[in-house]
Design a protein around this motif. Sequence first.
Motif, mmCIF file in Angstrom:
data_model
loop_
_atom_site.group_PDB
_atom_site.id
_atom_site.type_symbol
_atom_site.label_atom_id
_atom_site.label_comp_id
_atom_site.label_asym_id
_atom_site.label_seq_id
_atom_site.Cartn_x
_atom_site.Cartn_y
_atom_site.Cartn_z
ATOM 1 N N HIS A 162 31.881 37.913 34.237
ATOM 2 C CA HIS A 162 30.499 37.788 34.219
ATOM 3 C C HIS A 162 29.912 37.769 32.897
ATOM 4 C CE1 HIS A 162 29.117 38.010 38.544
ATOM 5 N NE2 HIS A 162 30.171 38.542 38.687
ATOM 6 N N GLY A 163 30.549 37.884 31.889
ATOM 7 C CA GLY A 163 30.081 37.767 30.587
ATOM 8 C C GLY A 163 30.059 39.118 29.806
ATOM 9 N N ASP A 164 30.193 38.928 28.458
ATOM 10 C CA ASP A 164 30.398 40.067 27.213
ATOM 11 C C ASP A 164 29.129 40.848 27.446
ATOM 12 O OD1 ASP A 164 29.036 38.467 25.891
ATOM 13 O OD2 ASP A 164 30.669 38.123 24.185
ATOM 14 N N HIS A 165 28.146 40.609 27.875
ATOM 15 C CA HIS A 165 26.774 41.469 27.794
ATOM 16 C C HIS A 165 27.124 42.724 28.789
ATOM 17 C CE1 HIS A 165 26.175 38.472 30.976
ATOM 18 N NE2 HIS A 165 25.460 39.045 31.589
ATOM 19 N N ILE A 166 27.969 42.544 29.893
ATOM 20 C CA ILE A 166 28.317 43.779 30.655
ATOM 21 C C ILE A 166 29.629 44.433 30.219
ATOM 22 C CG2 ILE A 166 28.979 44.167 33.100
ATOM 23 C CD1 ILE A 166 27.442 41.215 33.393
ATOM 24 N N PRO A 167 29.454 45.718 30.430
ATOM 25 C CA PRO A 167 30.592 46.529 30.044
ATOM 26 C C PRO A 167 31.679 46.555 30.870
ATOM 27 C CG PRO A 167 28.701 47.726 30.450
ATOM 28 C CD PRO A 167 28.447 46.540 30.867
ATOM 29 N N GLY A 168 32.950 46.401 30.471
ATOM 30 C CA GLY A 168 34.100 46.438 31.078
ATOM 31 C C GLY A 168 35.314 45.760 30.650
ATOM 32 N N GLY A 169 36.479 45.896 30.818
ATOM 33 C CA GLY A 169 37.569 45.203 30.228
ATOM 34 C C GLY A 169 38.201 44.524 31.508
ATOM 35 N N PRO A 170 39.130 43.503 31.040
ATOM 36 C CA PRO A 170 39.898 42.718 32.031
ATOM 37 C C PRO A 170 40.875 43.608 32.620
ATOM 38 C CG PRO A 170 40.700 42.194 29.961
ATOM 39 C CD PRO A 170 39.415 43.203 29.749
ATOM 40 N N GLY B 185 43.931 45.335 33.993
ATOM 41 C CA GLY B 185 45.018 46.060 33.372
ATOM 42 C C GLY B 185 44.705 46.765 32.182
ATOM 43 N N SER B 186 43.350 46.470 31.676
ATOM 44 C CA SER B 186 43.048 47.171 30.425
ATOM 45 C C SER B 186 42.462 48.465 30.849
ATOM 46 C CB SER B 186 41.857 46.414 29.638
ATOM 47 O OG SER B 186 40.726 46.469 30.417
ATOM 48 N N PRO B 187 42.361 49.313 29.782
ATOM 49 C CA PRO B 187 41.817 50.839 30.063
ATOM 50 C C PRO B 187 40.340 50.716 30.941
ATOM 51 C CG PRO B 187 42.560 50.583 27.680
ATOM 52 C CD PRO B 187 42.613 49.200 28.427
ATOM 53 N N ASP B 188 39.506 49.870 30.400
ATOM 54 C CA ASP B 188 38.419 50.073 31.206
ATOM 55 C C ASP B 188 38.187 48.957 32.150
ATOM 56 O OD1 ASP B 188 38.287 48.051 29.058
ATOM 57 O OD2 ASP B 188 36.208 48.245 28.289
ATOM 58 N N GLU B 189 39.279 48.579 32.996
ATOM 59 C CA GLU B 189 39.069 47.765 33.997
ATOM 60 C C GLU B 189 38.055 48.194 35.173
ATOM 61 O OE1 GLU B 189 42.775 47.271 35.977
ATOM 62 O OE2 GLU B 189 42.842 49.338 36.711
ATOM 63 N N ASP B 190 37.620 49.594 34.946
ATOM 64 C CA ASP B 190 37.066 49.730 36.252
ATOM 65 C C ASP B 190 35.354 49.298 35.699
ATOM 66 O OD1 ASP B 190 38.674 50.607 38.212
ATOM 67 O OD2 ASP B 190 38.698 52.641 37.434
ATOM 68 N N GLY B 191 35.039 48.743 34.919
ATOM 69 C CA GLY B 191 33.530 48.448 34.460
ATOM 70 C C GLY B 191 33.478 47.046 35.382
ATOM 71 N N ARG C 26 32.350 44.107 34.353
ATOM 72 C CA ARG C 26 32.267 42.803 33.740
ATOM 73 C C ARG C 26 33.158 41.735 34.468
ATOM 74 N NH1 ARG C 26 33.848 40.751 27.519
ATOM 75 N NH2 ARG C 26 34.212 38.418 28.351
ATOM 76 N N PHE C 27 34.600 42.054 34.651
ATOM 77 C CA PHE C 27 35.466 41.112 35.345
ATOM 78 C C PHE C 27 35.530 41.772 36.723
ATOM 79 C CE2 PHE C 27 36.596 41.128 30.948
ATOM 80 C CZ PHE C 27 36.892 39.856 30.751
ATOM 81 N N ILE C 28 34.810 40.880 37.672
ATOM 82 C CA ILE C 28 34.839 41.330 38.968
ATOM 83 C C ILE C 28 35.890 40.582 39.814
ATOM 84 C CG2 ILE C 28 33.386 41.189 41.266
ATOM 85 C CD1 ILE C 28 31.207 42.713 39.482
ATOM 86 N N GLU C 29 36.574 41.433 40.729
ATOM 87 C CA GLU C 29 37.317 40.872 41.706
ATOM 88 C C GLU C 29 36.932 40.365 42.877
ATOM 89 O OE1 GLU C 29 40.426 43.767 43.085
ATOM 90 O OE2 GLU C 29 40.586 42.756 44.980
#
Length: 469
Positions: A179-187, A189-195, A197-200
């Motif tokens: 959804h774009g880098d203005h939203i917190p969260g990592g891809p 498998g990364s430590p902040d995957e629960d954000g 930004r990347f929505i399953e």
Amino acid sequence: MSGVNDIRSTFLDYFKKNGHEIVASGPLVPRNDPTLMFTNAGMVPFKNVFTGLETRPYDRAVTAQKCVRAGGKHNDLDNVGYTARHHTFFEMMGNFSFGDYFKDRAIELAWNLVTKEFGLDPKRLLVTVYHTDDEAADFWKKIAGLPDDRIIRIATSDNFWAMGDTGPCGPCSEIFYDHGDHIPGGPPGSPDEDGDRFIEIWNLVFMQFEQLTADERVDLPRPSIDTGMGLERVAAVLQGVHDNYDIDLFRALIHASEEATGVRAEGAQHASHKVIADHLRASSFLIADGVLPSNEGRGYVLRRIMRRAMRHAQLLGSKDPLMWRLVPALVREMGRAYPELVRGEALITETLKLEETRFRKTLARGLTLLSDATGEMGEGDLLDGETAFKLYDTYGFPLDLTQDALRQRGIHVDLTGFNDAMERQKAEARANWAGSGEAATEAVWFAVKDKTGGSDFLGYETEEAEGVV
Ligand code: ATP
Ligand code: MG
Ligand code: MG
Ligand code: MG
């Protein structure tokens, strides 16, 4: 802009064009499956087809399945109002191959739907595969042309699906939207995957093995496909919004809630409106499928959902029962796709009204008790179990309602103390075999169950078979 109803039809029609039978959603209370509290994935109605116990006149199917994840293994209740992507009730759309096509075709069908029919920008998509599944990774490369850095290998059970301790299982592959880098969260498998930004958006399960015993696994002679795509999540992407609660359907429900309360969905009040809209759907669909509020099992999960929403209505200052007044908006939005809502409208309305009227008798007093007990508390403090139990026993506050009420202030409940108080209550009830109030009723019920070995209790934590997609 495509509305939710169009997106659902596009999905069903696309797979129909590709040789799939459109099958109506199964009920939320699974048929003949006492291990599962609610249908929580699209594959649930097909479990016996996948295991070979049952055959159907088709070997490819497509559905939009009603799901509830509010108890047992998949419990998203606490996420509602806090993440952009979770509901307690949602629709999982899925295509299924019963021993027909497999991995390559499943990936091709998914990729074409997402990029051609839905027209999503491929650059915003990334996928995960199970770490040992080279085959899937290769297909994503060949069929979708995805570069290696957007095919993420995951070693956890997130990417390995199993029906239960034994039975069909296999790796899965999930499609994520950035959804774009203005939203917190990592891809993934990364430590902040629960954000958020990347929505399953879509999970493709490749059922290729059968687990025979704890350490024996064999290849299935006819591997199968099971997929699950969240309708509300893909609608958010297609409608250019980040939060599921901003899609057309939820806007309409939240608008109804704003009108009925006279409070705008802004600032701190926004979460309450989201919870109300979400829980309205879950409650109404559960009632339409025959669940009624009670003090045990499925009925208690429904009661918990309803009462949580009712506390939020109270927070918004609503003086009279609110939930039942929102039913017409829900029927307007979803009644065409789900005629059971139209058929059940009177029952849904009455059930919501009665429950809220009753709960209101104790809700305000319970909230006063709660704020008196926690007045001096702050972040990290613990509410004693006795008080939490009193709220439960005397004021009808499900434990999770109390926890939800304290969550924003960072206060937790002493669960051991709560359970001790509950145990004491049960022991007393056993001794007296009488009493009044909810906990007493429940304790008596427990006692009956203990005596008869009753089979159907599904309480707070229940072991249930894996039902995910
Ligand atoms: P998440 O990791 O975001 O919680 P999940 O991995 O638990 O999702 P799956 O069990 O793989 O979800 O379900 C298949 C699809 O159903 C997901 O890809 C998602 O699009 C959708 N979905 C799952 N849970 C929810 C929910 N609580 N509300 C809305 N959609 C959901
Ligand atoms: Mg989940
Ligand atoms: Mg996931
Ligand atoms: Mg998943």
